[in-house]
Enzyme design. Structure first.
Site, PDB file in Angstrom:
ATOM      1  CG  ASP A  39      -1.979   1.046   0.893  1.00  0.00           C
ATOM      2  OD1 ASP A  39      -2.241   1.874   0.173  1.00  0.00           O
ATOM      3  OD2 ASP A  39      -3.184   0.570   1.897  1.00  0.00           O
ATOM      4  CB  CYS A  79      -6.017   2.616  -2.802  1.00  0.00           C
ATOM      5  SG  CYS A  79      -6.946   4.052  -2.182  1.00  0.00           S
ATOM      6  CG  HIS A 142      -9.705   0.484  -0.321  1.00  0.00           C
ATOM      7  ND1 HIS A 142     -10.342   1.309   0.714  1.00  0.00           N
ATOM      8  CD2 HIS A 142      -8.826   1.712  -0.622  1.00  0.00           C
ATOM      9  CE1 HIS A 142     -10.312   2.545   0.804  1.00  0.00           C
ATOM     10  NE2 HIS A 142      -9.070   2.737   0.037  1.00  0.00           N
ATOM     11  CG  ASP A 342      -1.967   0.646  -3.238  1.00  0.00           C
ATOM     12  OD1 ASP A 342      -0.743   1.212  -3.338  1.00  0.00           O
ATOM     13  OD2 ASP A 342      -2.938   0.987  -2.751  1.00  0.00           O
ATOM     14  CG  ASN A 343      -1.187   4.120  -4.903  1.00  0.00           C
ATOM     15  OD1 ASN A 343      -2.627   3.674  -4.581  1.00  0.00           O
ATOM     16  ND2 ASN A 343      -0.388   4.593  -3.948  1.00  0.00           N
TER      17      ASN A 343
END
Length: 576
Positions: A39, A79, A142, A342-343
């Protein structure tokens, strides 16, 4: 599709010849799949990617024993859309994880979002059931927190984790603390700190106003552009400063929390239970590197990089224990492991609460390289040759298609799939030509093809947000590139050669032959993409305080049910 079929045939032959592919009954079974999704971890956070402290020995060894991808991308700089893309193999513009409330706006799934992953989407664990897989998610989901979006309704067999990000702690009056689930029901609550997203006190409201329109006091800044909101049923002392998270505490003053250890144990227990019984899919989606970052006591204060480094070290140690267990159980050669994020790193939270994107421009929330280029490692002893570096352009969506190919399955044929089967790159060292599309909300901001990247729009965030201290590119101003107005370059895109200029600082001359040739190739690919594109119904348009985590399934058993406010659906207003 031909590559998928060829890889499937090859794998079935390998199963016949390999004892490592035998289940308890002696019948061939496909490999286990372990996807490790971080994350907000940046490209430059691992020693093998050049982080100078060299504090990730287990991940560095994973790279040495497997394959490193220097050119691997998320599907979005935020995300929720990126996670939806991983599990569907489809761009967020196709699977609905975007907003049309404003042009080129990032959106995600805070507590007040009404929708989530649509039932029409086929998720990876649902498809893997056809090959006999048992699936578990550990960590952050999420993709919608309401019961109809629960991960066990979308193919997973087990879940331990939370549906939302660990913001909070909230006062359980104005906002409920985030629940933690075991399978279908909550087993407690946690949060983050008494913060709300900027602008305002929920995802959509303008700065200084709550959903009813009354003014709030919002002054102190929190990471990711949130706002500390005192005087809302709590205070900035007491729970707010010590980090009261009910059953799952995080001490916000010290950063101490045991959740990564809990997530590790969940993973180890699942692997032990499933080893040689069924092929398993484990999706380990931990969030310790998302601000506010946390680590358990043995790791606090051990990193040269501060608290963020402590969190990275604990994750590295946990992954080392998982890989060690695979060896101990003699299933390492029958388990495909992939690590990514995720990023990009959230530079707005750096350096204490955020990571590094290495040489790349900007970070999370942007479609510059720092926002979407990710660390990526593949490990499969006996199958992926050790010490390999692949320059294949990869995407988080490829994990969907590659996992299906490993299971001997083909992707759904009734929809567009954006993920590429990476087995030819992983097993044979082949390079496959493909574009990478950089979307921000409903807008195609940029495209990379080969070494060239064309920006059709540039934007960091608004001048208003920037003047309030929200900076997605700290210390990295590039004139005409890191713009605070949404600049339209569709008629004459900015083009960079990412090999010579990975930091996107020197656009090619419009008059050069290289520019004209790159523009011609990229324009053709983008035109084909846009002509065939059928956008999904946007899921991130409507917010409502009444749908927050007031009374999750299982709350009555714990005495944790809360009374929701009046239902007032509103248009979410995303500021950047």
């Amino acid at each position: 599709m031909a590559a998928v079929v060829a890889a499937t045939r090859w794998w079935r032959l390998l199963l016949v010849l390999s004892a490592g592919g035998m289940g308890a009954s002696g019948a061939p079974q496909p490999p286990n799949i372990l996807l490790l999704l971080m994350d907000d971890m940046g490209w430059g956070d691992l020693g093998v990617y050049g982080e100078p402290s060299r504090e990730t020995p287990n991940l560095d060894r994973m790279a040495a024993e497997g394959m490193l991808f220097p050119n691997f991308y998320s599907a979005n700089p935020l995300c929720s859309p990126s996670r939806a893309a991983l599990l569907t193999g489809r761009l967020p513009i196709r699977n609905g994880f975007y907003t049309t409330n404003a042009h080129a706006r990032n959106a995600y799934t805070p507590q007040e979002i009404v929708s989530g992953i649509p039932d029409s989407e086929q998720l990876l664990p649902e498809l893997l059931k056809k090959a006999g897989y048992v699936s578990k998610i550990v960590g952050k989901w999420h993709l919608g927190h309401r019961p109809q979006f629960h991960p066990l309704k979308h193919g997973f067999d087990e879940w331990f984790g939370s549906p939302n990000c660990h913001f909070g702690p909230y006062d359980n009056k104005a906002r409920p603390n985030i629940p933690v689930y075991r399978d279908w029901e909550m087993v407690g609550r946690w949060g983050g700190r008494l913060c709300s997203r900027r602008p305002g006190t929920w995802a959509g409201q303008e700065v200084g106003r709550n959903p009813t329109g009354s003014r709030t006091r919002s002054k102190s800044h929190c990471p990711d552009g949130a706002v500390l909101v005192p005087g809302r049923g709590g205070s900035t002392s007491g729970h707010g400063s010590t980090g009261y998270y009910e059953e799952f505490p995080i001490n916000l003053k010290t950063g101490e929390a045991n959740l990564t250890q809990i997530y590790l144990q969940e993973a180890l227990d699942f692997i032990k239970r499933q080893a040689r019984r069924h092929p398993f899919f484990l999706y380990w989606a931990v969030d310790a590197t998302h601000a506010p970052v946390y680590a358990s006591k043995p790791f606090l204060g051990t990193s040269q990089r501060g608290r963020y480094g402590d969190a990275v070290r604990e994750i590295d140690d946990s992954i080392g224990k998982m890989l060690e267990l695979l060896h101990d159980l003699h299933i390492a050669d029958n388990t495909f492991v992939f690590f990514t994020s995720d990023n990009g790193a959230a530079l707005i939270s750096a350096p204490e609460q955020g990571g590094s994107n290495g040489p790349f421009l900007c970070g999370k929330q942007t479609t510059f390289e720092g926002g979407m280029r990710e660390p990526a490692l593949a490990w499969w002893p006996g199958h992926i040759a050790a010490g390999q570096v692949s320059h294949q352009l990869g995407s988080i969506m490829d994990l969907f298609t590659t996992s299906l190919a490993l299971a001997g399955l083909t992707p759904p044929r009734d929809r567009a799939i954006d993920g590429l089967n990476l087995l030819p790159a992983l097993l044979q060292g082949r390079l496959m030509d493909r574009p990478v599309f950089y979307y921000r909300g409903d807008t195609l901001m940029a495209t990379t093809l080969g070494q060239h990247k064309a920006h059709f729009w540039t934007w960091t965030n608004s001048w208003e947000n920037f003047r309030q201290g929200i900076d997605f590119c700290p210390g990295q101003n590039v004139s005409g590139v890191t713009t605070h107005n949404l600049e339209d370059h569709t008629k004459l895109p900015l083009i960079f050669h990412l090999g010579r200029d990975p930091g996107e600082r020197f656009p090619l001359s419009f008059a050069s032959a290289e520019y004209q040739e790159a523009l011609s190739r990229i324009t053709s690919v983008v035109q084909q993409h846009q002509e065939a594109l059928v956008p999904g119904q946007p899921q991130l348009n409507v917010c409502n305080w009444a749908v927050m985590n007031w009374a999750p399934p299982g709350c009555e058993k714990l005495g944790k049910c809360l009374t929701p406010p009046e239902s007032i659906p509103k248009k979410c207003l995303w500021s950047h």
